[in-house]
Scaffold this motif. Sequence first.
Motif, PDB file in Angstrom:
ATOM      1  N   UNK A  23     -58.526  43.296  30.898  1.00  0.00           N
ATOM      2  CA  UNK A  23     -59.171  43.621  29.635  1.00  0.00           C
ATOM      3  C   UNK A  23     -60.256  44.665  29.867  1.00  0.00           C
ATOM      4  N   UNK A  24     -60.260  45.686  29.021  1.00  0.00           N
ATOM      5  CA  UNK A  24     -61.294  46.714  29.048  1.00  0.00           C
ATOM      6  C   UNK A  24     -62.322  46.375  27.980  1.00  0.00           C
ATOM      7  N   UNK A  74     -69.708  44.807  42.809  1.00  0.00           N
ATOM      8  CA  UNK A  74     -68.374  44.199  42.848  1.00  0.00           C
ATOM      9  C   UNK A  74     -67.587  44.645  44.076  1.00  0.00           C
ATOM     10  N   UNK A  75     -66.808  43.742  44.607  1.00  0.00           N
ATOM     11  CA  UNK A  75     -65.948  43.979  45.764  1.00  0.00           C
ATOM     12  C   UNK A  75     -66.742  44.325  47.024  1.00  0.00           C
ATOM     13  N   UNK A  76     -68.010  43.866  47.105  1.00  0.00           N
ATOM     14  CA  UNK A  76     -68.797  44.072  48.324  1.00  0.00           C
ATOM     15  C   UNK A  76     -68.187  43.253  49.449  1.00  0.00           C
ATOM     16  N   UNK A  80     -64.135  41.157  34.836  1.00  0.00           N
ATOM     17  CA  UNK A  80     -64.490  40.552  36.126  1.00  0.00           C
ATOM     18  C   UNK A  80     -64.906  41.556  37.195  1.00  0.00           C
ATOM     19  N   UNK A  81     -64.923  42.832  36.878  1.00  0.00           N
ATOM     20  CA  UNK A  81     -65.426  43.825  37.833  1.00  0.00           C
ATOM     21  C   UNK A  81     -66.892  44.053  37.478  1.00  0.00           C
ATOM     22  N   UNK A  82     -67.755  43.253  38.055  1.00  0.00           N
ATOM     23  CA  UNK A  82     -69.168  43.277  37.712  1.00  0.00           C
ATOM     24  C   UNK A  82     -69.998  42.910  38.927  1.00  0.00           C
ATOM     25  N   UNK A 113     -58.750  38.098  43.188  1.00  0.00           N
ATOM     26  CA  UNK A 113     -57.444  38.685  43.486  1.00  0.00           C
ATOM     27  C   UNK A 113     -57.057  39.622  42.349  1.00  0.00           C
ATOM     28  N   UNK A 114     -57.540  40.841  42.397  1.00  0.00           N
ATOM     29  CA  UNK A 114     -57.286  41.781  41.323  1.00  0.00           C
ATOM     30  C   UNK A 114     -55.837  42.248  41.311  1.00  0.00           C
TER      31      UNK A 114
END
Length: 368
Positions: free
Chosen positions: A190-191, A99-101, A35-37, A182-183
């Motif tokens: 998952x990697x 991500x996270x902008x 989800x970090x994309x 909400x990280x």
Amino acid sequence: MHILRFLLLALVLAVPGTAAANSAHRIKDIVDIENVRPNQLVGYGLVVGLPGTGDRTRNTPFTEESMQAMLERMGVNVRGSQLKTMNVAAVSITATMPPFARAGSRIDVTVSAIGDATSLQGGTLIASSLRALDGEIYAVAQGQVSVSGFKAQGAAASISRGVSTSARIADGAIIEREVPFALRSATSLKLALKNPDFTTANMIAGTINSSFAGTAEVLDPATVEIKPGPGFPGSVVDLVARIENLPVTVDQPAKVIVNEASGTVVMGANVRISPVAIAQGGLTISVAETPQVSQPAPLSQGQTQVVPRTQVTVDDGTGRSLGTLGGETSLASLVAGLNALGVSPRDLITILQAVKSAGALQADIEVQ
């Protein structure tokens, strides 16, 4: 020939022997985190201020309708009148939101002509909304466009360089909406391996568990799940920060990439050749025309004529030796041996395919 020497030189200088297959990389460079994309954004707008290189409204009715709608929002009524200006171009706007902008941060945008505009040079994009696939507005773009190409033409000639109908605006969009995620509240992550491989996934899990016992588990060749162990004093975000710089040995499959159009061949360090003999030769036929002029003798009433003279030479590759490769030959030995045979990149493609058909090439061939 140049590509073979380059491959051999790079192999000798950078990673002697088989070190290329055993080089260590940081975990953060070989995996993506769940989800970090980034997210893709797209929009539609108008570029104004063009020096007569915009859309012809007769051919692009959507440009005229967009101009009328824009002017009406500004209190100008132009309904029923024909707009013949060529200083405006309809464009599509694309951007990638990292991500996270956060709201208020800026991102680059790309602007591309939709109609028959010939150049966007000197134009300015009017404020336009950028939406994601969910239909929500996430950013607003506006600013002076920057075109890297140009086009100039006259009555009988023209010249162009690059693409003048596509442009960029550095920091041209402002983020208006954030993507919620909400990280810190997650209990596991998952990697995802960028190049799925059983060996590499197992090495990643082993490296993480050697530093933080019981925190990593291999789910499949492409996924390693991590979660804080009983003795880890922190959240999953703290765990990611601790493990992302750990060095991991990456294993590579034996693969040969062939691009027949350009004659490019790229071979991995794990490519091996079983005992095999290779003979490389070819038939070359050269035809040279050297016509001669035949002059008649004085007062002979003759005519000057051109007499054809043709010279044909044949080179059947006589004298070329049979090369042998054996004993699980490495990439370095393979390249050196093919260089000794005087093999060109295009000949190498044919040789590798023949060796693969013979069952002596221990690697997969991917033809692009």
